[in-house]
Enzyme design. Sequence first.
Site, PDB file in Angstrom:
ATOM      1  N   CYS A  20       0.858  -1.180   0.000  1.00  0.00           N
ATOM      2  CA  CYS A  20       0.000   0.000   0.000  1.00  0.00           C
ATOM      3  C   CYS A  20       0.893   1.229   0.000  1.00  0.00           C
ATOM      4  CB  CYS A  20      -1.058  -0.031   1.106  1.00  0.00           C
ATOM      5  SG  CYS A  20      -0.518  -0.475   2.751  1.00  0.00           S
ATOM      6  N   SER A  21       0.595   2.244   0.808  1.00  0.00           N
ATOM      7  CA  SER A  21       1.341   3.492   0.660  1.00  0.00           C
ATOM      8  C   SER A  21       2.666   3.517   1.414  1.00  0.00           C
ATOM      9  CB  SER A  21       0.470   4.675   1.063  1.00  0.00           C
ATOM     10  OG  SER A  21      -0.170   4.412   2.290  1.00  0.00           O
TER      11      SER A  21
END
Length: 108
Positions: free
Chosen positions: A65-66
């Site tokens: 993800c981020s």
Amino acid sequence: MTALITRDELKAAIEAGTVTVLDTLGGEYYAKQHLPGALELVMADVNAQAPTLLPDRDAAIVTYCSNPACANSGQVADRLTALGYTDVRKYREGIQDWVEAGLPTESA
């Protein structure tokens, strides 16, 4: 606990075509930028989409993800493992680390 993969290991696997990469942010984040060849799979869609998107339960899969503070990749990885996928790893540092290293991304 999901095993981790380093940026260098992931880069080599992507270049070799030996891994399926899953973007667990989805939506506009995925559209804006994602790792090369990454597929979009968010937690809400895992049960419904995994059998079609990931037919080989023994294939090498990496979620991201981020950044390390984002829980999405771990949740999706854990769910896939619970569904019987045997080789799921998490790129903990996420796309933020990838971009900061100057590596290429794609957009939808």
